[in-house]
Design an enzyme around this catalytic site. Structure first.
Site, PDB file in Angstrom:
ATOM      1  CB  SER A   1      -0.860   0.010   1.270  1.00 40.29           C
ATOM      2  OG  SER A   1      -1.487   1.267   1.418  1.00 40.29           O
TER       3      SER A   1
ATOM      4  CE1 TYR B   1      -4.051  -2.444   5.167  1.00 42.56           C
ATOM      5  CE2 TYR B   1      -3.390  -0.159   4.789  1.00 42.56           C
ATOM      6  CZ  TYR B   1      -3.817  -1.380   4.301  1.00 42.56           C
ATOM      7  OH  TYR B   1      -4.011  -1.541   2.945  1.00 42.56           O
TER       8      TYR B   1
HETATM    9  P1  NAP Z   1     -11.911  -5.451  -0.975  1.00 39.56           P
HETATM   10  O1  NAP Z   1     -12.468  -4.843  -2.213  1.00 39.56           O
HETATM   11  O2  NAP Z   1     -12.621  -5.196   0.289  1.00 39.56           O
HETATM   12  O3  NAP Z   1     -11.789  -7.033  -1.237  1.00 39.56           O
HETATM   13  C1  NAP Z   1     -11.309  -7.860  -0.267  1.00 39.56           C
HETATM   14  C2  NAP Z   1     -11.325  -9.299  -0.783  1.00 39.56           C
HETATM   15  O4  NAP Z   1     -10.605 -10.085   0.136  1.00 39.56           O
HETATM   16  C3  NAP Z   1     -12.701  -9.907  -0.880  1.00 39.56           C
HETATM   17  O5  NAP Z   1     -12.718 -10.790  -1.978  1.00 39.56           O
HETATM   18  C4  NAP Z   1     -12.838 -10.682   0.445  1.00 39.56           C
HETATM   19  O6  NAP Z   1     -13.793 -11.721   0.251  1.00 39.56           O
HETATM   20  C5  NAP Z   1     -11.411 -11.160   0.617  1.00 39.56           C
HETATM   21  N1  NAP Z   1     -10.914 -11.357   1.985  1.00 39.56           N
HETATM   22  C6  NAP Z   1     -10.974 -10.506   3.024  1.00 39.56           C
HETATM   23  N2  NAP Z   1     -10.351 -11.012   4.090  1.00 39.56           N
HETATM   24  C7  NAP Z   1      -9.860 -12.219   3.719  1.00 39.56           C
HETATM   25  C8  NAP Z   1      -9.126 -13.236   4.388  1.00 39.56           C
HETATM   26  N3  NAP Z   1      -8.776 -13.111   5.666  1.00 39.56           N
HETATM   27  N4  NAP Z   1      -8.781 -14.343   3.699  1.00 39.56           N
HETATM   28  C9  NAP Z   1      -9.147 -14.487   2.414  1.00 39.56           C
HETATM   29  N5  NAP Z   1      -9.846 -13.570   1.723  1.00 39.56           N
HETATM   30  C10 NAP Z   1     -10.200 -12.445   2.383  1.00 39.56           C
HETATM   31  O7  NAP Z   1     -10.394  -5.008  -0.712  1.00 39.56           O
HETATM   32  P2  NAP Z   1      -9.324  -4.289  -1.671  1.00 39.56           P
HETATM   33  O8  NAP Z   1      -9.413  -2.833  -1.469  1.00 39.56           O
HETATM   34  O9  NAP Z   1      -9.415  -4.837  -3.041  1.00 39.56           O
HETATM   35  O10 NAP Z   1      -7.958  -4.737  -0.970  1.00 39.56           O
HETATM   36  C11 NAP Z   1      -7.107  -5.711  -1.534  1.00 39.56           C
HETATM   37  C12 NAP Z   1      -5.672  -5.439  -1.137  1.00 39.56           C
HETATM   38  O11 NAP Z   1      -5.290  -4.150  -1.597  1.00 39.56           O
HETATM   39  C13 NAP Z   1      -5.384  -5.464   0.367  1.00 39.56           C
HETATM   40  O12 NAP Z   1      -4.128  -6.065   0.574  1.00 39.56           O
HETATM   41  C14 NAP Z   1      -5.285  -3.992   0.729  1.00 39.56           C
HETATM   42  O13 NAP Z   1      -4.466  -3.768   1.853  1.00 39.56           O
HETATM   43  C15 NAP Z   1      -4.648  -3.460  -0.535  1.00 39.56           C
HETATM   44  N6  NAP Z   1      -4.826  -2.008  -0.701  1.00 39.56           N
HETATM   45  C16 NAP Z   1      -6.064  -1.491  -0.923  1.00 39.56           C
HETATM   46  C17 NAP Z   1      -6.187  -0.107  -1.094  1.00 39.56           C
HETATM   47  C18 NAP Z   1      -7.512   0.545  -1.361  1.00 39.56           C
HETATM   48  O14 NAP Z   1      -7.563   1.796  -1.322  1.00 39.56           O
HETATM   49  N7  NAP Z   1      -8.569  -0.199  -1.635  1.00 39.56           N
HETATM   50  C19 NAP Z   1      -5.054   0.710  -1.019  1.00 39.56           C
HETATM   51  C20 NAP Z   1      -3.828   0.131  -0.780  1.00 39.56           C
HETATM   52  C21 NAP Z   1      -3.720  -1.234  -0.633  1.00 39.56           C
HETATM   53  P3  NAP Z   1     -14.527 -12.473   1.496  1.00 39.56           P
HETATM   54  O15 NAP Z   1     -15.271 -11.424   2.238  1.00 39.56           O
HETATM   55  O16 NAP Z   1     -15.398 -13.527   0.848  1.00 39.56           O
HETATM   56  O17 NAP Z   1     -13.413 -13.076   2.285  1.00 39.56           O
END
Ligand code: NAP
Length: 255
Positions: free
Chosen positions: A147, A160
């Site tokens: 991130s 985090y």
């Molecule tokens: P998201 O849209 O909320 O999606 C999260 C996904 O992860 C869902 O498919 C969820 O499905 C699954 N999940 C959650 N906890 C889990 C676990 N313990 N084991 C297995 N699957 C799990 O999240 P996102 O924003 O795409 O985030 C993805 C990655 O990007 C993360 O590493 C986050 O730190 C990083 N990131 C995001 C942002 C941002 O602004 N969005 C910025 C920087 C980094 P279920 O509910 O079915 O488990």
């Protein structure tokens, strides 16, 4: 990028993407699949897995969907075993799962939340790779999803951010340890309006202020993250290992 312009860099390759039923993980899976990969997607809930599999199959993608909470050792083992049973090898692992259970200052964060942050954001990535490593092909590629907050952990998500900083170090350390067989790289997304970031991006004032401070004047998209991840995972990046690509519209990102 228009889907019709996407290449076929992953023809004949097998890719595992964790936490891949929505958001950034889903987009990464979709991108690798559209480029020809046989895919293994997973997340905690069967219903989400089934829906994501349906969406990918509707695009002609070869996909196996499994339930895998990354903290569950048996489910991690099953993920690897069933991948190898069905496809015989692993070429790409994208480690994308993360949790952000606390908005407290670091010194006010409960020990249980500190444990969860470390476990989901860092430790399970290592444990999954331990299980995967005997099956990784020569020329295989790992991508961690860190991130922008790795570089300057923001006050409301400081711990985090620190776990995401750890992934930058893990990328360097494993790149050396797993070379020359396997490359290890990392993508550091900026702010992307997914479910995970909704506590920030659903607030108009905060969202507008982030966009204003971002040189490219917009939030990121899951597809932006997928494009960078696919590049690092592909043979086009065959001389790149131990690196992190920041995909954050120009936000400040140096330690
Ligand atoms: P998201 O849209 O909320 O999606 C999260 C996904 O992860 C869902 O498919 C969820 O499905 C699954 N999940 C959650 N906890 C889990 C676990 N313990 N084991 C297995 N699957 C799990 O999240 P996102 O924003 O795409 O985030 C993805 C990655 O990007 C993360 O590493 C986050 O730190 C990083 N990131 C995001 C942002 C941002 O602004 N969005 C910025 C920087 C980094 P279920 O509910 O079915 O488990």
């Amino acid at each position: 990028m228009e889907k019709s312009k996407i290449g076929r860099r992953f023809e004949g390759k097998v890719a595992i993407v964790t936490a891949s039923t929505q958001g950034i993980g889903f987009s990464i899976a979709e991108r690798l699949g559209l480029e020809g990969a046989s895919l293994v997607i997973s997340s905690r809930r069967q219903r989400n897995v089934d829906e994501a599999v349906k969406k990918l199959e509707a695009q002609g993608i070869d996909v196996l969907g499994l339930v895998c909470h990354v903290s569950n050792a048996q489910q991690r083992k099953d993920l690897i075993e069933q991948t190898v049973q069905k496809y015989g090898k692993i070429d790409v692992v994208v480690s994308n799962a993360a949790a952000n259970p606390s908005v407290d200052a670091i010194l006010d964060t409960q020990e249980s939340a500190l444990d969860k942050l470390w476990e989901i954001n860092v430790k399970t990535s290592i444990l999954l790779l331990k299980d995967a490593s005997p099956h990784l092909t020569k020329g295989s590629s790992i991508v961690f999803i860190s991130s922008i907050s790795a570089y300057q952990p923001p006050p409301a998500m400081a711990m985090y951010g620190v776990t995401k900083t750890a992934l930058l170090g893990l990328t360097k350390a494993l790149a050396t340890e797993m070379a020359p067989h396997t490359r290890v790289n990392c993508v550091a997304p900026g702010t992307v309006p997914t479910h995970f970031a909704s506590f920030i991006t659903d607030n108009d004032t905060i969202r507008n202020s982030i966009m204003e401070k971002t040189p490219l004047k917009r939030l990121g998209t899951p597809e932006d993250m997928a494009a960078a991840t696919a590049f690092l995972a592909s043979d086009e990046a065959s001389y790149i290992t131990g690196e992190t690509i920041v995909v954050a519209g120009g936000m400040t990102s140096r330690l």
